[in-house]
Design a protein around this motif. Structure first.
Motif, PDB file in Angstrom:
ATOM      1  N   THR A  42       0.556  -1.113   0.236  1.00 36.55           N
ATOM      2  CA  THR A  42      -0.110   0.069  -0.236  1.00 36.55           C
ATOM      3  C   THR A  42       0.858   1.120  -0.134  1.00 36.55           C
ATOM      4  O   THR A  42       0.679   2.844  -0.175  1.00 36.55           O
ATOM      5  CB  THR A  42      -1.092   0.279   0.727  1.00 36.55           C
ATOM      6  N   ASP A  60      -4.474   3.506  -5.173  1.00 31.82           N
ATOM      7  CA  ASP A  60      -5.600   3.045  -5.036  1.00 31.82           C
ATOM      8  C   ASP A  60      -5.611   1.907  -6.186  1.00 31.82           C
ATOM      9  O   ASP A  60      -6.536   0.694  -5.757  1.00 31.82           O
ATOM     10  CB  ASP A  60      -7.081   3.368  -4.409  1.00 31.82           C
ATOM     11  N   LEU A  84      -2.732   1.280   6.263  1.00 31.32           N
ATOM     12  CA  LEU A  84      -3.034   1.250   3.746  1.00 31.32           C
ATOM     13  C   LEU A  84      -3.437   2.972   3.839  1.00 31.32           C
ATOM     14  O   LEU A  84      -3.214   3.538   2.670  1.00 31.32           O
ATOM     15  CB  LEU A  84      -5.021   1.518   4.676  1.00 31.32           C
ATOM     16  N   VAL A  90      -8.108   3.250   1.563  1.00 32.02           N
ATOM     17  CA  VAL A  90      -9.182   2.568   2.425  1.00 32.02           C
ATOM     18  C   VAL A  90     -10.072   1.830   1.605  1.00 32.02           C
ATOM     19  O   VAL A  90     -10.799   0.890   1.393  1.00 32.02           O
ATOM     20  CB  VAL A  90      -9.228   3.048   4.190  1.00 32.02           C
ATOM     21  N   PRO A 112      -5.781  -2.251  13.460  1.00 31.03           N
ATOM     22  CA  PRO A 112      -6.321  -0.871  12.422  1.00 31.03           C
ATOM     23  C   PRO A 112      -4.394   0.120  12.664  1.00 31.03           C
ATOM     24  O   PRO A 112      -4.421   0.663  13.765  1.00 31.03           O
ATOM     25  CB  PRO A 112      -7.124   0.009  13.216  1.00 31.03           C
ATOM     26  N   LEU A 123      -1.769   6.947   8.995  1.00 34.88           N
ATOM     27  CA  LEU A 123      -2.886   6.323   8.868  1.00 34.88           C
ATOM     28  C   LEU A 123      -3.519   7.799   8.990  1.00 34.88           C
ATOM     29  O   LEU A 123      -3.547   8.670  10.417  1.00 34.88           O
ATOM     30  CB  LEU A 123      -4.080   5.496   9.822  1.00 34.88           C
ATOM     31  N   ALA A 127      -9.107   9.323   7.425  1.00 38.75           N
ATOM     32  CA  ALA A 127      -9.548   8.059   6.800  1.00 38.75           C
ATOM     33  C   ALA A 127      -9.885   7.386   7.702  1.00 38.75           C
ATOM     34  O   ALA A 127     -10.257   5.845   7.297  1.00 38.75           O
ATOM     35  CB  ALA A 127      -7.795   7.182   6.179  1.00 38.75           C
ATOM     36  N   MET A 131     -11.915   3.472   7.360  1.00 44.44           N
ATOM     37  CA  MET A 131     -12.030   2.404   7.873  1.00 44.44           C
ATOM     38  C   MET A 131     -12.653   1.798   9.025  1.00 44.44           C
ATOM     39  O   MET A 131     -13.714   0.292   8.606  1.00 44.44           O
ATOM     40  CB  MET A 131     -11.037   2.026   8.332  1.00 44.44           C
ATOM     41  N   LEU A 135     -14.470  -0.947   6.518  1.00 44.77           N
ATOM     42  CA  LEU A 135     -13.200  -2.218   6.843  1.00 44.77           C
ATOM     43  C   LEU A 135     -13.078  -3.249   7.748  1.00 44.77           C
ATOM     44  O   LEU A 135     -13.438  -4.612   8.057  1.00 44.77           O
ATOM     45  CB  LEU A 135     -11.992  -1.769   6.566  1.00 44.77           C
TER      46      LEU A 135
END
Length: 273
Positions: A42, A60, A84, A90, A112, A123, A127, A131, A135
């Protein structure tokens, strides 16, 4: 004579140039635990035991292409998701996993990753909500450390009861398990708490290993859980064995670097069943 093929584990995470965390730690962990490691990178980072010097996220689209390339050809038995970096990645990962038929029903271990031990932001702020929304509902188990759990729960976790309550709230909201990791506290012991959507499941309590070389501990633990689930282990047993592997890797750290050095994955002895 035929032998059972190794579990296929896809790690979606950032690259650590120092080899202590991220994709590099995941590959070592998956391999040492008898899995076949695949990767979707990533971001590229320049980092060592002293901290993170630079971060260059990938687009992405490129991240999703890597996921697609692995799953549509090799398939997978479990997925580990780590760093990520931004909301676009994400969202892309979530959409890719939701639309790929090969990803349907796969166990997902989501670490995470938000802030490095050195304090570097891994992160972006915007985001976090993405997430959580996209996710978390896809995850089989989340593995936040204490600072991350405080961010996700929006509360200061000053004791075990508050930690359990915060973890259960997240687990029940998203229909997943949560392993709340206690290694970032100043206590002499590491207390990790595993909960499910219905509540508390089990608590692990071990003496803290006195060493500065713990870089990549969270990556190692989550990759180990994913690999053991890929082997067919029940989630509680997978967590127990993954903790055992991670603690052994900390104990066998080679001592590289002058600050927070990498673990000793290659020196870990056979796990107890």
């Amino acid at each position: 004579m035929t032998t059972k093929p190794p579990p296929r584990i896809l790690s979606i995470a950032g690259s650590d140039s120092g080899g202590g965390a991220g994709i590099q730690a995941d590959i070592k962990t998956i391999t040492m635990l008898g899995g076949y490691a695949m990767t979707a990178i990533t971001a590229i980072t320049a980092q060592n035991s002293r901290g993170v010097q630079a971060i260059a996220p990938l687009g992405d689209d490129m991240v999703v292409e890597q996921i697609d390339s692995c799953l549509t050809d090799f398939g997978a038995d479990a997925i580990k998701i780590g760093m990520l970096q931004n909301a676009q990645i994400v969202a892309g990962v979530a959409e890719g996993l939701a639309t790929l038929p090969e990803a349907k029903g796969l166990p997902i271990v989501l670490d995470p990753v938000m802030v490095a031990t050195s304090g570097a932001r891994l992160l972006e702020e915007d985001a976090i909500a993405t997430m959580r929304d996209k996710l978390f509902p896809m995850a089989t188990i989340l593995t936040p450390n204490m600072p991350e759990l405080e961010i996700l729960s929006g509360s200061k976790l000053t004791d075990t009861d508050k930690t359990i309550a915060a973890a259960v709230k997240i687990a029940s909201a998203h229909g997943c398990h949560v392993l709340a990791k206690g290694g970032h506290t100043d206590d002499d012991r590491v207390i990790d708490i595993l909960v499910g959507p219905q509540g508390f499941l089990m608590q692990f309590d071990d003496a803290k290993i006195d060493t500065p070389h713990t870089h990549g501990t969270g990556c190692t633990l989550s990759a180990a859980i994913a690999t053991l689930i890929g082997h067919g282990q029940h989630i509680q047993h997978a967590v127990r064995l993954a903790r055992q592997f991670t603690r052994s890797a900390i104990a066998y750290a080679p001592g590289f670097g002058d600050r927070n050095g990498p673990l000793g994955h290659q020196a870990v002895r056979k796990l107890e069943g």
